[in-house]
Design a protein around this motif. Sequence first.
Motif, mmCIF file in Angstrom:
data_model
loop_
_atom_site.group_PDB
_atom_site.id
_atom_site.type_symbol
_atom_site.label_atom_id
_atom_site.label_comp_id
_atom_site.label_asym_id
_atom_site.label_seq_id
_atom_site.Cartn_x
_atom_site.Cartn_y
_atom_site.Cartn_z
ATOM 1 N N UNK A 1 0.834 -1.194 0.000
ATOM 2 C CA UNK A 1 0.000 0.000 0.000
ATOM 3 C C UNK A 1 0.876 1.254 0.000
ATOM 4 N N UNK A 2 1.882 1.287 0.862
ATOM 5 C CA UNK A 2 2.751 2.460 0.957
ATOM 6 C C UNK A 2 3.589 2.662 -0.287
ATOM 7 N N UNK A 3 4.018 1.571 -0.921
ATOM 8 C CA UNK A 3 4.832 1.688 -2.134
ATOM 9 C C UNK A 3 3.994 2.217 -3.297
ATOM 10 N N UNK A 4 2.718 1.862 -3.325
ATOM 11 C CA UNK A 4 1.816 2.334 -4.386
ATOM 12 C C UNK A 4 1.654 3.846 -4.296
ATOM 13 N N UNK A 5 1.480 4.362 -3.121
ATOM 14 C CA UNK A 5 1.320 5.808 -2.925
ATOM 15 C C UNK A 5 2.613 6.533 -3.299
ATOM 16 N N UNK A 6 3.749 5.980 -2.920
ATOM 17 C CA UNK A 6 5.041 6.581 -3.244
ATOM 18 C C UNK A 6 5.262 6.626 -4.751
ATOM 19 N N UNK A 7 4.948 5.536 -5.430
ATOM 20 C CA UNK A 7 5.099 5.486 -6.892
ATOM 21 C C UNK A 7 4.156 6.484 -7.552
ATOM 22 N N UNK A 8 2.933 6.599 -7.048
ATOM 23 C CA UNK A 8 1.962 7.545 -7.611
ATOM 24 C C UNK A 8 2.441 8.990 -7.447
ATOM 25 N N UNK A 9 2.980 9.309 -6.293
ATOM 26 C CA UNK A 9 3.478 10.668 -6.046
ATOM 27 C C UNK A 9 4.670 10.975 -6.952
ATOM 28 N N UNK A 10 5.577 10.019 -7.068
ATOM 29 C CA UNK A 10 6.741 10.221 -7.942
ATOM 30 C C UNK A 10 6.305 10.384 -9.392
ATOM 31 N N UNK A 11 5.367 9.563 -9.843
ATOM 32 C CA UNK A 11 4.857 9.666 -11.224
ATOM 33 C C UNK A 11 4.185 11.012 -11.451
ATOM 34 N N UNK A 12 3.436 11.484 -10.459
ATOM 35 C CA UNK A 12 2.772 12.785 -10.571
ATOM 36 C C UNK A 12 3.797 13.915 -10.686
ATOM 37 N N UNK A 13 4.828 13.869 -9.872
ATOM 38 C CA UNK A 13 5.868 14.903 -9.916
ATOM 39 C C UNK A 13 6.620 14.878 -11.248
ATOM 40 N N UNK A 14 6.990 13.685 -11.699
ATOM 41 C CA UNK A 14 7.703 13.573 -12.978
ATOM 42 C C UNK A 14 6.819 14.072 -14.122
ATOM 43 N N UNK A 15 5.551 13.735 -14.102
ATOM 44 C CA UNK A 15 4.621 14.193 -15.138
ATOM 45 C C UNK A 15 4.444 15.699 -15.133
ATOM 46 N N UNK A 16 4.351 16.278 -13.947
ATOM 47 C CA UNK A 16 4.188 17.734 -13.837
ATOM 48 C C UNK A 16 5.426 18.456 -14.360
ATOM 49 N N UNK A 17 6.601 17.967 -14.017
ATOM 50 C CA UNK A 17 7.843 18.596 -14.470
ATOM 51 C C UNK A 17 7.995 18.458 -15.981
ATOM 52 N N UNK A 18 7.735 17.257 -16.497
ATOM 53 C CA UNK A 18 7.840 17.040 -17.944
ATOM 54 C C UNK A 18 6.811 17.883 -18.695
ATOM 55 N N UNK A 19 5.605 17.991 -18.158
ATOM 56 C CA UNK A 19 4.570 18.807 -18.784
ATOM 57 C C UNK A 19 4.938 20.279 -18.811
ATOM 58 N N UNK A 20 5.506 20.763 -17.726
ATOM 59 C CA UNK A 20 5.911 22.163 -17.658
ATOM 60 C C UNK A 20 6.962 22.486 -18.716
ATOM 61 N N UNK A 21 8.017 21.671 -18.774
ATOM 62 C CA UNK A 21 9.078 21.939 -19.736
ATOM 63 C C UNK A 21 8.629 21.698 -21.173
ATOM 64 N N UNK A 22 7.759 20.738 -21.380
ATOM 65 C CA UNK A 22 7.219 20.505 -22.725
ATOM 66 C C UNK A 22 6.377 21.675 -23.197
ATOM 67 N N UNK A 23 5.514 22.191 -22.331
ATOM 68 C CA UNK A 23 4.678 23.330 -22.678
ATOM 69 C C UNK A 23 5.521 24.582 -22.903
#
Length: 74
Positions: A1-23
């Motif tokens: 359960x804890x690893x799933x939340x950690x992976x989701x948070x990391x994926x969200x951060x990576x997506x936000x950063x990639x989206x910002x620089x892409x835009x």
Amino acid sequence: MGITITVAIIALLVGAIAGFYGARKYMENYLRNNPPISEDMLRTIMMQMGQKPSDRKLHQMMQTMKAQAKKSGK
């Protein structure tokens, strides 16, 4: 359960950063290819200032503005 939340948070951060620089890259490229001021707008501005712009002078000013935008973008 804890690893799933950690992976989701990391994926969200990576997506936000990639989206910002892409835009950001997309908008820089768009503004470089489609400047917010056109030759007609430049002609109107010069006529309001009391100058009679020639096509050669307008083209030269547009090229100068594009070169300046490219220089400041690097």
